[in-house]
Design an enzyme around this catalytic site. Sequence first.
Site, PDB file in Angstrom:
ATOM      1  N   ASP A  78      15.211  45.884  49.662  1.00  0.00           N
ATOM      2  CA  ASP A  78      15.050  46.843  48.570  1.00  0.00           C
ATOM      3  C   ASP A  78      13.913  47.768  48.967  1.00  0.00           C
ATOM      4  OD1 ASP A  78      15.914  46.783  45.324  1.00  0.00           O
ATOM      5  OD2 ASP A  78      14.065  47.871  45.750  1.00  0.00           O
TER       6      ASP A  78
ATOM      7  N   ASP B  23      14.022  51.600  52.904  1.00  0.00           N
ATOM      8  CA  ASP B  23      14.557  52.746  52.178  1.00  0.00           C
ATOM      9  C   ASP B  23      15.935  53.046  52.754  1.00  0.00           C
ATOM     10  OD1 ASP B  23      15.209  55.129  51.040  1.00  0.00           O
ATOM     11  OD2 ASP B  23      13.319  56.143  51.529  1.00  0.00           O
TER      12      ASP B  23
ATOM     13  N   TYR C 293      25.910  60.549  37.709  1.00  0.00           N
ATOM     14  CA  TYR C 293      26.164  59.185  38.187  1.00  0.00           C
ATOM     15  C   TYR C 293      27.675  58.971  38.385  1.00  0.00           C
ATOM     16  CZ  TYR C 293      26.234  54.023  37.901  1.00  0.00           C
ATOM     17  OH  TYR C 293      26.424  52.680  38.120  1.00  0.00           O
TER      18      TYR C 293
ATOM     19  N   LYS D 111      29.654  58.298  41.850  1.00  0.00           N
ATOM     20  CA  LYS D 111      30.458  57.087  42.068  1.00  0.00           C
ATOM     21  C   LYS D 111      31.892  57.462  42.443  1.00  0.00           C
ATOM     22  CE  LYS D 111      27.539  53.666  41.361  1.00  0.00           C
ATOM     23  NZ  LYS D 111      27.125  52.796  42.476  1.00  0.00           N
TER      24      LYS D 111
HETATM   25  N1  LIG Z   1      23.853  47.341  35.864  1.00  0.00           N
HETATM   26  C1  LIG Z   1      25.044  47.789  35.465  1.00  0.00           C
HETATM   27  O1  LIG Z   1      25.429  47.645  34.291  1.00  0.00           O
HETATM   28  C2  LIG Z   1      25.971  48.454  36.453  1.00  0.00           C
HETATM   29  C3  LIG Z   1      27.223  48.910  36.010  1.00  0.00           C
HETATM   30  C4  LIG Z   1      28.066  49.543  36.909  1.00  0.00           C
HETATM   31  C5  LIG Z   1      27.690  49.673  38.233  1.00  0.00           C
HETATM   32  N2  LIG Z   1      26.454  49.218  38.656  1.00  0.00           N
HETATM   33  C6  LIG Z   1      26.073  49.407  40.049  1.00  0.00           C
HETATM   34  O2  LIG Z   1      25.584  48.187  40.590  1.00  0.00           O
HETATM   35  C7  LIG Z   1      24.540  48.477  41.529  1.00  0.00           C
HETATM   36  C8  LIG Z   1      23.308  47.704  41.161  1.00  0.00           C
HETATM   37  O3  LIG Z   1      22.892  48.089  39.868  1.00  0.00           O
HETATM   38  P1  LIG Z   1      21.604  47.447  39.159  1.00  0.00           P
HETATM   39  O4  LIG Z   1      21.881  47.330  37.719  1.00  0.00           O
HETATM   40  O5  LIG Z   1      21.183  46.234  39.936  1.00  0.00           O
HETATM   41  O6  LIG Z   1      20.561  48.625  39.372  1.00  0.00           O
HETATM   42  P2  LIG Z   1      18.970  48.519  39.412  1.00  0.00           P
HETATM   43  O7  LIG Z   1      18.443  49.871  39.068  1.00  0.00           O
HETATM   44  O8  LIG Z   1      18.512  47.330  38.636  1.00  0.00           O
HETATM   45  O9  LIG Z   1      18.692  48.205  40.943  1.00  0.00           O
HETATM   46  C9  LIG Z   1      18.821  49.185  41.930  1.00  0.00           C
HETATM   47  C10 LIG Z   1      17.842  48.842  43.028  1.00  0.00           C
HETATM   48  O10 LIG Z   1      17.915  49.868  44.025  1.00  0.00           O
HETATM   49  C11 LIG Z   1      16.618  49.989  44.569  1.00  0.00           C
HETATM   50  N3  LIG Z   1      16.491  51.273  45.264  1.00  0.00           N
HETATM   51  C12 LIG Z   1      16.344  52.503  44.713  1.00  0.00           C
HETATM   52  N4  LIG Z   1      16.224  53.435  45.667  1.00  0.00           N
HETATM   53  C13 LIG Z   1      16.310  52.785  46.850  1.00  0.00           C
HETATM   54  C14 LIG Z   1      16.241  53.208  48.206  1.00  0.00           C
HETATM   55  N5  LIG Z   1      16.074  54.488  48.520  1.00  0.00           N
HETATM   56  N6  LIG Z   1      16.347  52.270  49.184  1.00  0.00           N
HETATM   57  C15 LIG Z   1      16.491  50.961  48.854  1.00  0.00           C
HETATM   58  N7  LIG Z   1      16.564  50.500  47.599  1.00  0.00           N
HETATM   59  C16 LIG Z   1      16.467  51.408  46.603  1.00  0.00           C
HETATM   60  C17 LIG Z   1      15.701  49.878  43.366  1.00  0.00           C
HETATM   61  O11 LIG Z   1      14.397  49.528  43.764  1.00  0.00           O
HETATM   62  C18 LIG Z   1      16.382  48.789  42.542  1.00  0.00           C
HETATM   63  O12 LIG Z   1      15.847  47.514  42.817  1.00  0.00           O
HETATM   64  C19 LIG Z   1      24.360  49.986  41.522  1.00  0.00           C
HETATM   65  O13 LIG Z   1      25.109  50.552  42.571  1.00  0.00           O
HETATM   66  C20 LIG Z   1      24.950  50.400  40.204  1.00  0.00           C
HETATM   67  O14 LIG Z   1      25.420  51.719  40.243  1.00  0.00           O
HETATM   68  C21 LIG Z   1      25.601  48.607  37.784  1.00  0.00           C
END
Ligand SMILES: NC(=O)c1ccc[n+]([C@@H]2O[C@H](COP(=O)([O-])OP(=O)(O)OC[C@H]3O[C@@H](n4cnc5c(N)ncnc54)[C@H](O)[C@@H]3O)[C@@H](O)[C@H]2O)c1
Length: 294
Positions: free
Chosen positions: A16, A34, A124, A128
């Site tokens: 992360d 990153d 978003y 996607k």
């Molecule tokens: N949570 C939901 O309800 C949901 C629903 C549909 C889809 N998703 C998808 O599931 C995935 C995970 O979602 P989540 O809820 O865990 O999101 P989150 O925001 O909790 O976690 C995302 C993580 O990405 C990390 N991040 C951000 N920029 C970064 C970079 N440049 N390099 C490396 N890491 C980086 C952040 O530090 C964070 O820990 C995402 O792709 C999201 O679009 C989530």
Amino acid sequence: MALRKIYGNSNVIASDLREQNPLLEGTGPYVGLDVMNKGMLHVQIIRQNITQIYLLAAILSATGEKNPGLAWQLNMQGLLNVLEIAREEKLHKVYWPSSIAVFGPTSPKLNCPQHTIIEPITVYGISKYAGEFWCNYYHMKYGVDVRSIRYPGLISYKSAPGGGTTDYAVEIFLEALEEKKYQCFLKEDTYLPMMYMPDAIRATIELMESPAEKISVRTSYNVSSMSFSPKEIGAEIKKHIPDFSIDYKPDYRQAIADSWPQSIDDNVARHDWGWKEEFKLEAMTKDMLTNLQN
Ligand SMILES: NC(=O)c1ccc[n+]([C@@H]2O[C@H](COP(=O)([O-])OP(=O)(O)OC[C@H]3O[C@@H](n4cnc5c(N)ncnc54)[C@H](O)[C@@H]3O)[C@@H](O)[C@H]2O)c1
């Protein structure tokens, strides 16, 4: 953690932007990285002998509307970096989640099908949907085995909500236990597709462990397990916490929620790789409250 159970702790490299994640501390290798830095990503993938990538880094729907440029950049470039390295290094598999946010106001509201009109209105959702077609492109053109699920709103007792429009369904549990009341940022009758995290993890792993010939969708699969409104989840929580109360103060997230379907048809996932949910609202509520109280 689910992958570590399957492959062994030392064989799963967690990563992360953050330097460490308290949930993962002491459980196995962790690399701060990153995903936008393609050079470093590539070096790590070679150095650690990576064969599969699960790319979860993204900016979610509500946060994305506050910084559309950054959301587009991260959600697109992060994916393209991973797909390109997967092609060059002939990685075995890539997982990348899409979202129900690909659907827009012109998509069917009820039982929204796998293949339908898709005109997203959030950055978003746009990112996607574009990402889904990049996955399909890398599969068709270069044979990259990339697989994807359009997650509904995800509900977890382990991790805090990440800036999405369905965050209320996690916050409501935390506030119910701490404050016995919750002010919801969506209207009481806003139905959205949701999924409990154990089901989401199982769906992901079942898709990824399926034989490639069973995967007919290389954009992203609809998956579904339940749909409910704030009023309904509030009533379910009240069964366990009788003095819990909920009121409503809709904000900018209402318009995003209104643009999404209320329920999802996931027959293609059920047919192709045998998807079936375990948790509905009642069982999820009970399990969430039990785990949050421990
Ligand atoms: N949570 C939901 O309800 C949901 C629903 C549909 C889809 N998703 C998808 O599931 C995935 C995970 O979602 P989540 O809820 O865990 O999101 P989150 O925001 O909790 O976690 C995302 C993580 O990405 C990390 N991040 C951000 N920029 C970064 C970079 N440049 N390099 C490396 N890491 C980086 C952040 O530090 C964070 O820990 C995402 O792709 C999201 O679009 C989530």
